[in-house]
Design a protein around this motif. Structure first.
Motif, PDB file in Angstrom:
ATOM      1  N   PRO A  62     -39.952  -9.079 -65.014  1.00 52.08           N
ATOM      2  CA  PRO A  62     -38.731  -8.617 -64.362  1.00 52.08           C
ATOM      3  C   PRO A  62     -37.364  -9.560 -64.976  1.00 52.08           C
ATOM      4  O   PRO A  62     -36.263  -9.043 -64.790  1.00 52.08           O
ATOM      5  CB  PRO A  62     -38.796  -9.005 -62.940  1.00 52.08           C
ATOM      6  N   THR A  63     -37.780 -10.683 -65.637  1.00 53.98           N
ATOM      7  CA  THR A  63     -36.573 -11.307 -66.156  1.00 53.98           C
ATOM      8  C   THR A  63     -36.597 -11.134 -67.787  1.00 53.98           C
ATOM      9  O   THR A  63     -35.745 -11.642 -68.412  1.00 53.98           O
ATOM     10  CB  THR A  63     -36.828 -12.734 -65.891  1.00 53.98           C
ATOM     11  N   HIS A  97     -46.375  -8.529 -55.262  1.00 55.95           N
ATOM     12  CA  HIS A  97     -47.850  -8.711 -55.306  1.00 55.95           C
ATOM     13  C   HIS A  97     -48.375  -8.304 -53.848  1.00 55.95           C
ATOM     14  O   HIS A  97     -49.438  -7.641 -53.808  1.00 55.95           O
ATOM     15  CB  HIS A  97     -48.555  -9.687 -55.893  1.00 55.95           C
ATOM     16  N   ARG A 131     -34.733  -5.455 -62.994  1.00 57.01           N
ATOM     17  CA  ARG A 131     -34.842  -6.667 -63.724  1.00 57.01           C
ATOM     18  C   ARG A 131     -33.626  -7.785 -63.516  1.00 57.01           C
ATOM     19  O   ARG A 131     -32.811  -7.718 -63.381  1.00 57.01           O
ATOM     20  CB  ARG A 131     -35.087  -6.455 -65.301  1.00 57.01           C
ATOM     21  N   GLY A 132     -34.420  -9.321 -63.320  1.00 56.59           N
ATOM     22  CA  GLY A 132     -33.558 -10.116 -63.069  1.00 56.59           C
ATOM     23  C   GLY A 132     -34.156 -11.241 -62.236  1.00 56.59           C
ATOM     24  O   GLY A 132     -35.003 -11.041 -61.696  1.00 56.59           O
ATOM     25  N   PRO A 133     -33.242 -12.369 -62.225  1.00 58.46           N
ATOM     26  CA  PRO A 133     -33.947 -13.562 -61.267  1.00 58.46           C
ATOM     27  C   PRO A 133     -34.089 -13.218 -59.800  1.00 58.46           C
ATOM     28  O   PRO A 133     -35.085 -14.111 -59.260  1.00 58.46           O
ATOM     29  CB  PRO A 133     -32.962 -14.778 -61.246  1.00 58.46           C
ATOM     30  N   ALA A 147     -42.245 -20.606 -56.000  1.00 61.09           N
ATOM     31  CA  ALA A 147     -42.991 -19.693 -56.868  1.00 61.09           C
ATOM     32  C   ALA A 147     -44.507 -20.422 -57.037  1.00 61.09           C
ATOM     33  O   ALA A 147     -45.475 -19.756 -57.032  1.00 61.09           O
ATOM     34  CB  ALA A 147     -42.256 -19.705 -58.110  1.00 61.09           C
ATOM     35  N   MET A 170     -39.132 -17.038 -64.539  1.00 58.70           N
ATOM     36  CA  MET A 170     -38.884 -17.715 -63.100  1.00 58.70           C
ATOM     37  C   MET A 170     -40.319 -17.412 -62.435  1.00 58.70           C
ATOM     38  O   MET A 170     -40.365 -17.469 -61.166  1.00 58.70           O
ATOM     39  CB  MET A 170     -37.831 -17.002 -62.353  1.00 58.70           C
ATOM     40  N   SER A 171     -41.342 -17.408 -63.078  1.00 62.15           N
ATOM     41  CA  SER A 171     -42.952 -17.431 -62.557  1.00 62.15           C
ATOM     42  C   SER A 171     -43.098 -16.305 -61.670  1.00 62.15           C
ATOM     43  O   SER A 171     -43.523 -16.391 -60.256  1.00 62.15           O
ATOM     44  CB  SER A 171     -43.029 -18.784 -61.734  1.00 62.15           C
ATOM     45  N   ALA A 172     -42.625 -15.226 -61.876  1.00 60.76           N
ATOM     46  CA  ALA A 172     -42.633 -13.910 -60.774  1.00 60.76           C
ATOM     47  C   ALA A 172     -44.038 -13.623 -60.833  1.00 60.76           C
ATOM     48  O   ALA A 172     -44.568 -12.909 -59.853  1.00 60.76           O
ATOM     49  CB  ALA A 172     -41.970 -12.732 -61.031  1.00 60.76           C
ATOM     50  N   GLY A 173     -44.727 -13.934 -61.959  1.00 60.76           N
ATOM     51  CA  GLY A 173     -46.419 -13.616 -61.968  1.00 60.76           C
ATOM     52  C   GLY A 173     -46.777 -12.086 -62.314  1.00 60.76           C
ATOM     53  O   GLY A 173     -47.905 -11.765 -62.163  1.00 60.76           O
ATOM     54  N   VAL A 174     -45.782 -11.221 -62.564  1.00 64.39           N
ATOM     55  CA  VAL A 174     -45.827  -9.742 -62.875  1.00 64.39           C
ATOM     56  C   VAL A 174     -47.089  -9.724 -64.070  1.00 64.39           C
ATOM     57  O   VAL A 174     -47.909  -9.116 -63.956  1.00 64.39           O
ATOM     58  CB  VAL A 174     -44.670  -9.030 -63.039  1.00 64.39           C
ATOM     59  N   ARG A 182     -36.643 -21.481 -56.333  1.00 62.00           N
ATOM     60  CA  ARG A 182     -37.408 -20.431 -56.754  1.00 62.00           C
ATOM     61  C   ARG A 182     -38.765 -21.147 -57.508  1.00 62.00           C
ATOM     62  O   ARG A 182     -39.769 -20.770 -57.023  1.00 62.00           O
ATOM     63  CB  ARG A 182     -36.770 -19.598 -57.741  1.00 62.00           C
ATOM     64  N   LEU A 185     -50.463 -18.179 -64.238  1.00 65.27           N
ATOM     65  CA  LEU A 185     -49.448 -19.453 -63.775  1.00 65.27           C
ATOM     66  C   LEU A 185     -50.241 -20.610 -63.411  1.00 65.27           C
ATOM     67  O   LEU A 185     -51.123 -20.394 -62.595  1.00 65.27           O
ATOM     68  CB  LEU A 185     -48.577 -18.821 -62.470  1.00 65.27           C
ATOM     69  N   GLU A 234     -49.223 -11.794 -65.249  1.00 64.52           N
ATOM     70  CA  GLU A 234     -50.575 -12.447 -64.600  1.00 64.52           C
ATOM     71  C   GLU A 234     -51.123 -11.112 -64.055  1.00 64.52           C
ATOM     72  O   GLU A 234     -52.600 -10.720 -64.139  1.00 64.52           O
ATOM     73  CB  GLU A 234     -50.419 -13.444 -63.725  1.00 64.52           C
ATOM     74  N   MET A 235     -50.464 -10.208 -63.163  1.00 62.75           N
ATOM     75  CA  MET A 235     -51.061  -9.248 -62.457  1.00 62.75           C
ATOM     76  C   MET A 235     -51.470  -8.114 -63.423  1.00 62.75           C
ATOM     77  O   MET A 235     -52.480  -7.499 -63.384  1.00 62.75           O
ATOM     78  CB  MET A 235     -49.961  -8.686 -61.526  1.00 62.75           C
ATOM     79  N   PHE A 275     -35.872 -10.607 -58.693  1.00 61.75           N
ATOM     80  CA  PHE A 275     -36.959  -9.781 -58.352  1.00 61.75           C
ATOM     81  C   PHE A 275     -37.743 -10.055 -57.292  1.00 61.75           C
ATOM     82  O   PHE A 275     -38.013 -11.464 -57.220  1.00 61.75           O
ATOM     83  CB  PHE A 275     -37.708  -9.574 -59.623  1.00 61.75           C
ATOM     84  N   THR A 303     -48.201 -17.842 -56.478  1.00 57.67           N
ATOM     85  CA  THR A 303     -48.730 -17.152 -57.679  1.00 57.67           C
ATOM     86  C   THR A 303     -49.847 -16.287 -57.167  1.00 57.67           C
ATOM     87  O   THR A 303     -50.381 -16.319 -56.406  1.00 57.67           O
ATOM     88  CB  THR A 303     -49.438 -18.508 -58.543  1.00 57.67           C
ATOM     89  N   PRO A 304     -49.986 -15.343 -58.261  1.00 58.84           N
ATOM     90  CA  PRO A 304     -51.185 -14.463 -57.800  1.00 58.84           C
ATOM     91  C   PRO A 304     -52.349 -14.986 -57.613  1.00 58.84           C
ATOM     92  O   PRO A 304     -53.141 -14.657 -56.632  1.00 58.84           O
ATOM     93  CB  PRO A 304     -51.272 -13.564 -59.344  1.00 58.84           C
ATOM     94  N   ARG A 305     -52.741 -16.506 -58.058  1.00 62.87           N
ATOM     95  CA  ARG A 305     -53.858 -16.869 -57.675  1.00 62.87           C
ATOM     96  C   ARG A 305     -53.922 -17.328 -56.522  1.00 62.87           C
ATOM     97  O   ARG A 305     -54.742 -17.374 -55.539  1.00 62.87           O
ATOM     98  CB  ARG A 305     -54.380 -18.058 -58.810  1.00 62.87           C
TER      99      ARG A 305
END
Lengths: 422, 60
Positions: B52-53, A374, A365-367, A112, B12-16, A108, B27, B18-19, A369, A116-118
């Motif tokens: 989320p985490t 996005h 919620r959790g790893p 990841a 875990m770097s979901a980035g929510v 992950r 990130l 940042e959004m 997700f 990233t959003p960027r």
């Protein structure tokens, strides 16, 4: 519609999953109220041993409790199928989804970085262009023919397919194959997509092989000639000096193609259907682009494109005061949690301004997700704005053909016409 | 002053985040979450709640 009785409910019956959503939600309501951990025998998959059965988790609070305790409720025995598949098959098709820590965490973290959003902002700058082009082609299709289109084939499928293929740098010539094979992998054995159920596993294997073959070819190309795409990122990114292995790359590639296509496609097609059934909401969104943020969330809650994911108890566990032995299987019914009246006021109302809307359409919620949340949100928002602006005359003209799958809440076809086309 | 604490074991770097609050959370190129000064308290609160985490916590 009469209220279903508990003893008549069988979530393992394929026919049930082809029925209209009202029936599905009436059943979820009964289960949530009367038997929130209802136990069912497993559907039979040819050549795969039948397991001990599973609990259908239908309350929001229980879905959340299970999701956020990954050490107690593991994904590694398989998260996307009820039956325990052979481990190599499981990991190949599930990738990250059917993995636990520490491997899940490692992979992950690598992917990841590419998500990233960027990075996505840069990569998905073309979502608008793709949506505009798809909409223009749909109008030409209607005008060149009898004014009708298929919402699935002409609108909902091409947008996420082109976006994910652009992101991954998939050549134009390979895209039809990608769509076809990801359909097979997520068919749930629907007879239209997998003709003979006897050969369901063979069809999955063949589909995986074709996609993995494409990945191997692209990976070799990107090693030699890096490009500005996700495939290059996957083959070159390192975390703590480690790269993904070829097997991990192929398996993640399949996950991205399948998950990136099927989920968003069904959110879009089912969203079009929901708007046609709720014309006042459709008109409200068309008139007010500012509604898009909450409207996208409501479309995801309402459609819940992935109906469930599975977890397996790693030891004896307790949930809401009930005990379950180690090895118990739980199907987290996101579609049911998303209509739980303890969390959502008037849950069966389609309300595009619903806020807050803590739906679990991308998982709880959790790893695990959803990594692509996005991207999906952006695609759905852009698609529906494009429909409102350029296809105001879009009218659904017949019932949808529903995918007979418990796992994916899918439409195969949705007939529509563009009233102004002639 | 209010600030955000990140549980590095859990993120875990979901980035929510940042959004939700792009000026505060980012990130970095390695996918590691960087947290700046809490400028927009409402957005940061939403971000913390949306993680989320559950890796984010507001502390005074």
């Amino acid at each position: 519609m009469p209220t279903p009785t508990l003893d008549a409910i069988d979530l393992s019956d394929r026919q049930f999953w082809g029925a209209p959503p009202e029936q599905r939600h009436a059943v979820f309501d009964v289960l949530r109220r009367e038997s929130p951990f209802a136990f069912f025998a497993e559907p039979v998959v040819p050549y795969i041993p039948v397991g001990p059965g599973y609990h259908a988790v239908t309350r929001y609070a229980d879905v959340e409790a299970i999701s956020c305790q990954p050490a107690l409720f593991a994904s590694g025995s398989g998260a996307v199928s009820i039956a325990d598949m052979p481990p190599d098959l499981n990991e190949f098709y599930g990738s990250l989804i059917s993995m636990d820590d520490p491997r899940h965490g490692k992979i992950r973290r690598i992917v990841a970085k590419a998500f990233t959003p960027r990075v996505l902002e840069k990569l998905v700058g073309n979502v608008q262009a793709v949506a505009d082009d798809v909409v223009a082609r749909a109008r030409r299709t209607a005008e060149d023919g009898d004014g009708t289109i298929d919402v699935v084939a002409d609108l909902a499928a091409p947008i996420p397919l082109r976006v994910i293929c652009d992101m991954m740098g998939i050549p134009e010539d390979d895209r039809a194959m990608v769509l076809q094979q990801s359909n097979v992998i997520l068919s749930g054995g629907d007879p239209e997509l997998v003709e003979d159920e006897e050969y369901m596993v063979t069809a999955f294997l063949k589909a995986g092989e074709l996609l993995a073959g494409l990945m191997a070819r692209l990976a070799a190309e990107r090693h030699a000639h890096p490009a500005d795409d996700l495939t290059t990122a996957l083959v070159t990114t390192e975390v703590d000096g480690e790269r993904l292995t070829n097997q991990e790359i192929a398996s993640f590639f399949i996950l991205l193609l399948v998950a990136g296509n099927e989920t968003t496609r069904n959110a879009i097609s089912q969203g079009v259907l929901a708007l046609s059934e709720h014309p006042a909401e459709r008109d409200r969104w068309a008139a007010d682009p500012g509604l898009t943020r909450t409207a996208v969330e409501e479309v995801v809650r309402w459609t819940s494109p992935i109906t469930w994911m599975r977890r397996t108890a790693t030891r004896d566990v307790e949930l809401s005061g009930r005990s379950f032995p180690a090895g118990s299987k739980f199907l987290l019914f996101y579609a049911a949690a998303n209509r739980d009246p303890d969390v959502f006021a008037d849950p069966h109302r389609f309300d595009l301004s619903r806020d807050p809307n803590p739906h679990v359409g991308f998982g709880s919620r959790g790893p695990h997700f959803c990594l692509g949340a996005h991207l999906a949100r952006r695609e759905i928002g852009v698609a529906f704005r494009a429909f409102a602006d350029a296809l105001p005359d879009l009218e659904v003209i017949g019932p949808p053909a529903r995918l007979q799958s418990s796992f994916v809440n899918g439409l195969k076809r949705l007939p529509a016409r563009l009233a102004d086309a002639r | 002053m209010t600030r955000v604490v990140v549980d590095r074991e859990v993120c875990m770097s979901a980035g929510v985040c940042e959004m939700e609050a792009p000026g505060v959370f980012e990130l970095d190129a390695d996918g590691v979450l960087q947290v700046g000064e809490v400028t927009d308290a409402d957005a940061v609160e939403t971000a913390v709640r949306s993680c989320p985490t559950g890796a984010l916590q507001l502390v005074d």
